[in-house]
Design a protein around this motif. Structure first.
Motif, mmCIF file in Angstrom:
data_model
loop_
_atom_site.group_PDB
_atom_site.id
_atom_site.type_symbol
_atom_site.label_atom_id
_atom_site.label_comp_id
_atom_site.label_asym_id
_atom_site.label_seq_id
_atom_site.Cartn_x
_atom_site.Cartn_y
_atom_site.Cartn_z
ATOM 1 N N LYS A 476 0.845 -1.186 0.000
ATOM 2 C CA LYS A 476 0.000 0.000 0.000
ATOM 3 C C LYS A 476 0.887 1.245 0.000
ATOM 4 C CE LYS A 476 -3.789 -2.255 2.478
ATOM 5 N NZ LYS A 476 -4.673 -2.201 3.672
ATOM 6 N N GLU A 477 0.511 2.171 -0.905
ATOM 7 C CA GLU A 477 1.321 3.367 -1.072
ATOM 8 C C GLU A 477 1.445 4.155 0.217
ATOM 9 O OE1 GLU A 477 3.497 6.622 -2.424
ATOM 10 O OE2 GLU A 477 3.234 4.608 -3.272
ATOM 11 N N ASP A 478 0.317 4.293 0.965
ATOM 12 C CA ASP A 478 0.362 5.140 2.147
ATOM 13 C C ASP A 478 1.108 4.498 3.300
ATOM 14 O OD1 ASP A 478 -1.455 3.200 2.812
ATOM 15 O OD2 ASP A 478 -2.930 4.585 3.678
ATOM 16 N N TYR A 479 1.535 3.265 3.137
ATOM 17 C CA TYR A 479 2.278 2.635 4.225
ATOM 18 C C TYR A 479 3.680 3.211 4.391
ATOM 19 C CZ TYR A 479 -0.972 -0.949 5.777
ATOM 20 O OH TYR A 479 -2.031 -1.617 6.348
ATOM 21 N N LYS A 480 4.138 3.930 3.407
ATOM 22 C CA LYS A 480 5.444 4.570 3.598
ATOM 23 C C LYS A 480 5.313 5.857 4.397
ATOM 24 C CE LYS A 480 5.803 7.624 -0.440
ATOM 25 N NZ LYS A 480 6.603 7.964 -1.626
ATOM 26 N N ASN A 481 4.099 6.394 4.488
ATOM 27 C CA ASN A 481 3.878 7.647 5.204
ATOM 28 C C ASN A 481 3.460 7.331 6.638
ATOM 29 O OD1 ASN A 481 4.357 9.071 2.785
ATOM 30 N ND2 ASN A 481 2.222 8.792 2.169
ATOM 31 N N THR A 482 4.397 7.444 7.552
ATOM 32 C CA THR A 482 4.187 6.924 8.904
ATOM 33 C C THR A 482 4.155 8.012 9.963
ATOM 34 O OG1 THR A 482 6.563 6.549 9.110
ATOM 35 C CG2 THR A 482 5.232 4.713 8.334
ATOM 36 N N PHE A 483 3.779 9.230 9.561
ATOM 37 C CA PHE A 483 3.646 10.305 10.538
ATOM 38 C C PHE A 483 2.482 11.191 10.125
ATOM 39 C CE2 PHE A 483 4.692 14.499 12.352
ATOM 40 C CZ PHE A 483 4.755 14.135 13.698
ATOM 41 N N GLU A 484 1.632 11.562 11.103
ATOM 42 C CA GLU A 484 0.476 12.381 10.797
ATOM 43 C C GLU A 484 0.104 13.230 12.001
ATOM 44 O OE1 GLU A 484 -2.130 9.273 9.577
ATOM 45 O OE2 GLU A 484 -2.836 8.828 11.598
ATOM 46 N N ILE A 485 -0.682 14.281 11.747
ATOM 47 C CA ILE A 485 -1.129 15.182 12.809
ATOM 48 C C ILE A 485 -2.656 15.236 12.800
ATOM 49 C CG2 ILE A 485 -1.211 17.571 13.604
ATOM 50 C CD1 ILE A 485 1.542 18.012 12.533
ATOM 51 N N PRO A 499 -6.653 13.253 9.552
ATOM 52 C CA PRO A 499 -5.310 13.753 9.862
ATOM 53 C C PRO A 499 -4.661 14.432 8.659
ATOM 54 C CG PRO A 499 -5.169 11.432 9.331
ATOM 55 C CD PRO A 499 -6.641 11.794 9.253
ATOM 56 N N TYR A 500 -3.637 15.244 8.969
ATOM 57 C CA TYR A 500 -2.725 15.702 7.923
ATOM 58 C C TYR A 500 -1.584 14.692 7.881
ATOM 59 C CZ TYR A 500 0.839 18.172 5.353
ATOM 60 O OH TYR A 500 1.806 18.488 4.429
ATOM 61 N N VAL A 501 -1.396 14.059 6.718
ATOM 62 C CA VAL A 501 -0.410 12.986 6.578
ATOM 63 C C VAL A 501 0.873 13.546 5.958
ATOM 64 C CG1 VAL A 501 0.086 10.738 5.555
ATOM 65 C CG2 VAL A 501 -2.247 11.272 6.324
ATOM 66 N N PHE A 502 1.994 13.237 6.572
ATOM 67 C CA PHE A 502 3.294 13.680 6.087
ATOM 68 C C PHE A 502 3.801 12.730 5.004
ATOM 69 C CE2 PHE A 502 2.755 16.131 9.734
ATOM 70 C CZ PHE A 502 3.737 17.101 9.834
ATOM 71 N N ASN A 503 4.348 13.318 3.969
ATOM 72 C CA ASN A 503 4.813 12.527 2.830
ATOM 73 C C ASN A 503 6.260 12.107 3.032
ATOM 74 O OD1 ASN A 503 4.964 11.403 0.183
ATOM 75 N ND2 ASN A 503 5.934 13.301 -0.526
ATOM 76 N N SER A 504 6.481 10.789 3.075
ATOM 77 C CA SER A 504 7.832 10.260 3.182
ATOM 78 C C SER A 504 8.446 10.136 1.796
ATOM 79 C CB SER A 504 7.834 8.891 3.866
ATOM 80 O OG SER A 504 9.125 8.315 3.815
ATOM 81 N N LYS A 505 9.724 10.442 1.691
ATOM 82 C CA LYS A 505 10.437 10.288 0.429
ATOM 83 C C LYS A 505 11.124 8.941 0.316
ATOM 84 C CE LYS A 505 11.272 15.145 -0.673
ATOM 85 N NZ LYS A 505 12.279 16.174 -1.043
#
Length: 627
Positions: A476-485, A499-505
């Motif tokens: 799943k694409e969003d599994y790399k994004n592991t921080f949110e507010i 939440p606002y999801v932070f984009n991981s590179k």
């Protein structure tokens, strides 16, 4: 012959002619006539009497013979000077003058002078002694050597001054150095003895002098016999004091305190400090103390008291009736839950077995130790739901703005609202914050590996900064994004559902643990560092998110870290990160707190933090001294 001898003694050509003619024709002495000719009518007689006399004599006799003699004598007399008065007068004597040279203290002159004729050139050199330099002559002239052309009597004295050397005094830490009636930088006469006094700023203490003085004495004296450089070292005293906030995140991150296993001396007992520790005051002496979860002894907290020299000693039995386990207490927080100005401790227990007590617990500070209070855990039920959640994290802050710290954590789908007396009432969190737990078949915050409570957008409402555990399903694409507010909104649910999801590179960042915040770009808002672990090419990743000021963040990790030094090799686990000025240079470093290596090593081999380099980027460095 006698008569002729007189005329040869005369120097006037005309007299010679007249006398010769007179003697020749008359035969008498002509001295009387020459005397007359030498009188004031000399010129007149030359032009009148001479020719008349001549014509008279010629007319008398022997004319032709006389003409011959007259011609020879006339030619001779024209060559001879006409009178004594026509000769040049002897030159007058050349005047002489006295010139003297002398030297003042600190030198000498090459000559003391003497008597010289006018126009004589005299050269003098002033030579200073060892620690002196030539200044000037007594008439203000500064030439050296100096050439004097004698024209009158003259007296000159050379003056000398002592050499001057710079004394440069710098300061490390907070304080000043006093030098009597002197400002920095300073030039001193050679040989001057300067008294230096280190004056620490409030909250600091003097440590030592370094440079051209190596001493711990204060004040100290230094003799200026050349350029000198001295540094006064000051160390924080009251910076060791801990300012307590309503937020456990602020307690930990906004106090400029740091500890790492790299720092010497080691903690007594050599606990395996991996995760679970915080700073507090146990004896109120103004120096930081530590509470540590010992990973070698799952059932014990360790309390360490430090002195002003940063030497730690362990104090035991601070927890009254210590009969419980702290297995898996991966996170420890501090807060004053009952507002009595005594710091309390809270921790989350996460044992893997079904018999050890799970949940969130508070250690109440009584002033003589700590009493354990269970917030939730075991087999208790709240609103018909079991409280024995696997509890890996917790955080405290005043969520409902009533002045009392509240608690979120332990995978529970609640915010526990405190009343200031260690009573906590559970309130449901909004959908989106809680998710269905398929493993335990209940609604929980099971995806969170860690959370922090902090008003990141400074709107007056506490926000949830969530660090997620996505598992290891990377499809799943969003599994790399592991921080949110989840932003706070002031409603009865307290937080937004979305939440606002932070984009991981970086692909595969499936677990995020540590969070650090500061205004890195000095634009007036908080930026965020997050530490994610597991499986990005066998590395752990620290990413930097710059606050855009509108509730969104941009991933600027490549601009913040030098040559991807934020990718940490597999084999070490930098769980917690913190921004702190460890070297007191006014710039915060990004430090790794605790940490453990797979197989027993300590993070992170050859570094334990990141320091801003000349390119304005973070690069790795090893810090092993106290701040």
């Amino acid at each position: 012959m006698k008569k002729l001898g007189f005329f040869f003694s005369q120097k006037c050509g005309l007299c010679t002619i007249l006398c010769t003619t007179y003697i020749y024709f008359i035969g008498q002495d002509c001295s009387t006539m020459c005397t007359i000719l030498n009188k004031n009518v000399y010129m007149l007689l030359h032009f009148l009497i001479g020719p008349i006399l001549f014509l008279t004599l010629v007319s008398m006799k022997k004319l032709f013979c006389f003409l011959y003699v007259f011609l020879l004598i006339s030619i001779f007399s024209l060559i001879i000077s006409c009178s004594k008065e026509d000769e040049p007068a002897p030159p007058p004597p050349t005047p002489k003058f006295t010139v003297s040279f002398s030297a003042g203290e600190g030198g000498s002159v090459s000559t003391s002078g003497g008597t010289y004729e006018k126009g004589t050139k005299v050269t003098v050199t002033a030579t200073p002694d060892g620690e002196f330099i030539f200044d000037k002559w007594s008439d203000g002239n500064t030439d050296n050597p100096r050439e004097v052309i004698v024209s009158s009597n003259l007296s000159l004295s050379a003056s000398f001054v002592k050499k001057k050397y710079a004394l440069s005094v710098t300061v490390e830490g907070e304080g000043t150095v006093s030098e009597t009636n002197v400002t920095q930088p300073t030039l001193y006469d050679s040989g001057t003895v300067v008294k230096l006094t280190a004056v620490p700023k409030d909250g600091w203490e003097f440590v030592e002098w370094t440079g051209d003085i190596t001493s711990t004495e204060n004040p100290v004296q230094i003799t200026i016999d050349g350029p000198k450089t001295v540094k006064a070292m000051f160390r924080s005293v009251f910076k060791e004091e801990i300012k307590y906030y309503k937020s456990s995140f602020e307690n930990h991150h906004l106090n400029n305190l740091y500890y790492s296993p790299y720092i010497k001396p080691d903690l007594p007992g050599s606990p395996y400090v991996a995760v679970g520790f915080d700073y507090l005051h146990l004896n109120n002496d103004g120096y930081r103390d530590l509470i540590v979860k010992d990973e070698n002894d799952y059932g014990r907290f360790r309390f360490y008291i430090s002195d002003k020299n940063r030497n730690f000693s362990e104090t035991k039995d601070l927890i009254n009736n210590y009969t419980f386990s702290t297995f898996g207490a991966r996170k420890i927080i501090t807060s004053d839950f009952n507002n009595d100005n005594l710091i309390d401790i809270a921790y989350a227990s996460a044992p893997d077995d079904e018999t050890t007590e799970k949940g969130v617990f508070v250690l109440k500070n009584t002033g003589n130790g700590f009493d354990r209070i269970k917030i939730f855990g075991g087999k208790d039920f709240i609103n018909g739901k079991p409280t024995g959640y696997w509890s890996h994290y917790l955080a405290s802050a005043d969520v409902n703005n009533d002045g009392n710290p509240d608690i979120i954590g332990g995978s529970m789908p609640y915010v526990y609202l405190g009343d200031g007396s260690f009573n906590f009432e559970p309130k449901d969190l909004p959908d989106g914050v809680t998710r269905y737990d398929g493993y335990l078949e209940r609604t929980a915050m099971i995806e969170f590996q860690n959370i922090e409570l902090f008003d990141i957008n400074e709107d007056g409402f506490i926000d949830i900064l969530g660090s997620l555990n996505r598992g290891q399903d990377f499809s799943k694409e969003d599994y790399k994004n592991t921080f949110e507010i989840f932003y706070g909104n002031g409603t009865e649910k307290f937080f937004d559902s979305d939440p606002y999801v932070f984009n991981s590179k970086y692909e595969g960042t499936n677990v995020t643990m540590g969070i650090a915040i500061d205004d890195m770009d000095n634009d007036g808002d908080y930026d965020i560092f997050v530490n994610s672990s597991f499986n990005y090419q066998g590395k752990f990743v620290i990413q930097y998110y710059e606050n855009n000021g509108d509730g969104t963040f941009s991933n600027e990790s490549e601009l913040m870290f030098e040559n991807e030094q934020n990718l940490i090799e597999l084999g070490s686990d930098p769980d917690w990160i913190k921004l702190v000025d460890v070297d007191n240079d006014g710039t915060k470093e990004l430090m790794i707190e605790g940490g453990f290596g797979v197989g027993g090593g300590i993070c992170c081999f050859d570094f334990n933090g990141f320091k801003i380099n000349s390119n304005g980027k973070f690069e790795r460095f090893l810090f092993n001294n106290w701040n």
